[in-house]
Design a protein around this motif. Structure first.
Motif, PDB file in Angstrom:
ATOM      1  N   GLY A   1       0.800  -1.222   0.000  1.00 33.81           N
ATOM      2  CA  GLY A   1       0.000   0.000   0.000  1.00 33.81           C
ATOM      3  C   GLY A   1       0.828   1.264   0.000  1.00 33.81           C
ATOM      4  O   GLY A   1       0.342   2.318   0.437  1.00 33.81           O
ATOM      5  N   SER A   2       2.077   1.195  -0.474  1.00 30.96           N
ATOM      6  CA  SER A   2       2.941   2.374  -0.450  1.00 30.96           C
ATOM      7  C   SER A   2       2.414   3.487  -1.357  1.00 30.96           C
ATOM      8  O   SER A   2       2.534   4.669  -1.027  1.00 30.96           O
ATOM      9  N   ARG A   3       1.829   3.121  -2.483  1.00 34.88           N
ATOM     10  CA  ARG A   3       1.310   4.153  -3.394  1.00 34.88           C
ATOM     11  C   ARG A   3       0.116   4.872  -2.775  1.00 34.88           C
ATOM     12  O   ARG A   3      -0.049   6.083  -2.964  1.00 34.88           O
ATOM     13  N   LEU A   4      -0.695   4.160  -2.034  1.00 32.69           N
ATOM     14  CA  LEU A   4      -1.810   4.811  -1.346  1.00 32.69           C
ATOM     15  C   LEU A   4      -1.291   5.740  -0.256  1.00 32.69           C
ATOM     16  O   LEU A   4      -1.808   6.863  -0.089  1.00 32.69           O
ATOM     17  N   ALA A   5      -0.294   5.301   0.499  1.00 31.75           N
ATOM     18  CA  ALA A   5       0.270   6.166   1.537  1.00 31.75           C
ATOM     19  C   ALA A   5       0.877   7.423   0.934  1.00 31.75           C
ATOM     20  O   ALA A   5       0.716   8.534   1.471  1.00 31.75           O
TER      21      ALA A   5
ATOM     22  N   ASP B   1      -8.849  -4.011  -3.653  1.00 37.46           N
ATOM     23  CA  ASP B   1      -8.308  -3.450  -4.894  1.00 37.46           C
ATOM     24  C   ASP B   1      -8.086  -1.940  -4.832  1.00 37.46           C
ATOM     25  O   ASP B   1      -7.064  -1.468  -5.357  1.00 37.46           O
ATOM     26  N   PRO B   2      -8.986  -1.125  -4.252  1.00 40.03           N
ATOM     27  CA  PRO B   2      -8.746   0.322  -4.253  1.00 40.03           C
ATOM     28  C   PRO B   2      -7.529   0.753  -3.451  1.00 40.03           C
ATOM     29  O   PRO B   2      -7.117   1.918  -3.554  1.00 40.03           O
ATOM     30  N   PHE B   3      -6.934  -0.136  -2.671  1.00 36.56           N
ATOM     31  CA  PHE B   3      -5.807   0.238  -1.821  1.00 36.56           C
ATOM     32  C   PHE B   3      -4.490  -0.389  -2.270  1.00 36.56           C
ATOM     33  O   PHE B   3      -3.438   0.001  -1.772  1.00 36.56           O
ATOM     34  N   ARG B   4      -4.522  -1.383  -3.160  1.00 37.21           N
ATOM     35  CA  ARG B   4      -3.314  -2.110  -3.538  1.00 37.21           C
ATOM     36  C   ARG B   4      -2.519  -1.349  -4.597  1.00 37.21           C
ATOM     37  O   ARG B   4      -3.081  -0.647  -5.437  1.00 37.21           O
ATOM     38  N   ASN B   5      -1.213  -1.554  -4.579  1.00 36.18           N
ATOM     39  CA  ASN B   5      -0.334  -0.871  -5.539  1.00 36.18           C
ATOM     40  C   ASN B   5      -0.650  -1.233  -6.981  1.00 36.18           C
ATOM     41  O   ASN B   5      -0.539  -0.398  -7.876  1.00 36.18           O
ATOM     42  N   ASP B   6      -1.033  -2.504  -7.219  1.00 34.46           N
ATOM     43  CA  ASP B   6      -1.232  -2.939  -8.599  1.00 34.46           C
ATOM     44  C   ASP B   6      -2.583  -2.535  -9.169  1.00 34.46           C
ATOM     45  O   ASP B   6      -2.793  -2.667 -10.373  1.00 34.46           O
ATOM     46  N   ARG B   7      -3.508  -2.052  -8.335  1.00 33.51           N
ATOM     47  CA  ARG B   7      -4.844  -1.697  -8.836  1.00 33.51           C
ATOM     48  C   ARG B   7      -5.240  -0.245  -8.525  1.00 33.51           C
ATOM     49  O   ARG B   7      -6.284   0.191  -8.982  1.00 33.51           O
ATOM     50  N   ILE B   8      -4.428   0.466  -7.772  1.00 31.67           N
ATOM     51  CA  ILE B   8      -4.859   1.786  -7.309  1.00 31.67           C
ATOM     52  C   ILE B   8      -4.969   2.788  -8.458  1.00 31.67           C
ATOM     53  O   ILE B   8      -5.761   3.734  -8.389  1.00 31.67           O
ATOM     54  N   ALA B   9      -4.222   2.570  -9.542  1.00 35.13           N
ATOM     55  CA  ALA B   9      -4.252   3.533 -10.645  1.00 35.13           C
ATOM     56  C   ALA B   9      -5.407   3.295 -11.607  1.00 35.13           C
ATOM     57  O   ALA B   9      -5.563   4.053 -12.564  1.00 35.13           O
TER      58      ALA B   9
END
Length: 455
Positions: free
Chosen positions: A55-59, A204-212
């Motif tokens: 979840g680094s991209r969300l953070a 999915d809305p929080f994971r790095n591979d699906r957040i975009a």
């Protein structure tokens, strides 16, 4: 009466396709299971994990919007952080919490928000929350917040629009007099109250591979950034059972301070509202998710196999599936159906017709050279067999041996057997007649090979 081998053949025609279909189904199910994220894996939706399930991209997106991210590795320090003001407690893997501590999730202070990601029925019942999981899809579906026809009352979901939030659906527990706010076909529900409870059935809305994808980032940041501060519970494994300092007034165990201002919590360490004593060493959590102490990062990650990490899980699942299919094909082709049986040929072609048809093809292609080579090779084979000559015999020596049987000139025989290709059809026809006459003469001549001839 049906013969045994016919019955076995019919059984194989049924068994083999069914076995292949079963292998494909099993491989598909296995590939789907490997492709789904496992909340029990270390680093799942961790604010410091940069892999696909992290979840680094969300953070980073939350910090870019001015939201403070506080990472805690124990439930008790996370609950103490909520005493410092309004915040959102984000629990991405609630099934890792110990059942004895889940009850604290239902007793948060007023003005706080709790967000649980895909909680199971056991988690909801242990926490005393009036929710139950209902239908679950095979894979996450991206839908709008009001797909089921109900208007979504959550402004965060309305601003996000279409997002991958429909996997597990939730509803009010039977007999519970609660009014739920539903969005994304009940994939996201809110239970208003003293402390706001929110449950989302997909990660999915929080994971790095699906957040975009689509509105996933807007939904994740909107749900977590409403209070400007997020307490991120980052568990690297199942939490142990808590230890208690003393009993409460009712006689039931309760968390309580111990001498020195610390709080006992087995596995969560001793901590204060500032985040001291989390597993991995003392330190103070900061708004950017890092700690002042170099030991606060927790235990080192386990060693991974470089070959396994070089390819995604779906690649290995596909490889296993292809191996199973290949094994079934090998077994199918290697089956024994009994002894061979004779069957009538569908079409019978006489040898003379085959020779005539091949000769016409040669004539149409004007292939006099290949035709002459074929005739000479056949004649040499018959001559060697009749005279018992080895295949390695030189052309000159072979011509001498044949001339000794027929009485002809060896040089003429050598030219006949090894000469140039004819240039006209008439020359080719004459060559065929001469070769036929030579082989017939040798076959009709009496006697066997002379003494000293190689055999």
């Amino acid at each position: 009466m049906t013969r045994p081998h016919t019955a076995r053949r019919r059984r194989h025609r049924v068994i083999v396709p069914l076995a292949l279909a079963a292998a494909l189904i099993a491989g598909t199910v296995g590939a789907h299971a490997l492709d789904q994220p496992d909340p029990t894996d270390p680093g799942f939706l961790s604010p410091v994990a940069t892999d696909d399930d992290g979840g680094s991209r969300l953070a980073d997106a939350l910090r870019a919007r001015g939201v403070t991210v506080q990472r805690e590795t124990g439930l008790l320090p996370a609950l103490l952080d909520l005493d410092n003001g309004p915040a959102t407690l984000f629990v991405p893997a609630p099934q890792l919490l110990h059942p004895d501590t889940l009850g604290a999730l239902g007793e948060l202070p007023a003005g706080r928000r709790l967000l649980l990601v895909d909680p199971s029925r056991r988690v909801l019942e242990s926490a005393g929350l009036p929710l139950v999981p209902t239908e679950r899809r095979w894979a996450t579906r991206a839908v709008g917040p009001d797909t089921d026809g109900r208007p979504c009352p959550l402004p965060e979901a309305t601003r996000a629009g279409v997002a991958a939030a429909q996997l597990q659906r939730y509803a009010a527990a039977p007999g519970a007099p609660v009014a739920l706010d539903r969005c994304y076909s009940a994939g996201l529900v809110r239970l208003p109250g003293r402390a706001e409870l929110m449950v989302i059935g997909a990660s999915d809305p929080f994971r790095n591979d699906r957040i975009a994808e689509q509105g996933n980032e807007a939904l994740g940041t909107g749900l977590l950034g409403v209070h400007g501060r997020v307490v991120w519970l980052d568990l690297d494994g199942p939490a142990p059972a808590p230890t208690f300092g003393r009993t409460g007034g009712s006689g039931e165990p309760a968390w309580s301070p111990t001498p020195g201002g610390a709080t006992e919590y087995d596995g969560g360490g001793t901590g204060t509202g500032e985040g001291e004593g989390r597993p991995g060493g003392p330190g103070t959590s900061t708004g950017d998710g890092s700690d002042d102490s170099p030991d606060s990062a927790g235990p080192p990650p386990p060693d991974d196999h470089p070959l396994l990490d070089a390819f995604p899980p779906w690649f290995w699942a596909l490889l296993i599936q292809l191996a199973l299919v290949a094994l079934l094909i090998v077994l199918w082709r290697a089956r024994r159906l009994g002894p061979p049986v004779t069957e009538p040929l569908p079409v019978e072609v006489r040898a003379a017709e085959t020779v005539l048809g091949r000769a016409r093809l040669y004539r149409r292609a004007r292939a006099r050279g290949p035709t002459a080579a074929t005739l000479r090779t056949a004649a040499l084979g018959r001559l060697r067999g009749r005279l018992d000559l080895p295949a390695t015999l030189a052309p000159a020596e072979l011509a001498v041996r044949v001339a000794g049987r027929t009485g002809d000139d060896p040089e003429q025989i050598r030219e006949l057997l090894y000469g140039a290709a004819p240039e006209t059809d008439a020359a080719l026809l004459e060559l065929a007649r001469s070769l036929d006459r030579l082989t017939r003469t040798v076959a009709a001549a009496p006697g066997r090979p002379t003494e000293g001839d190689p055999r």
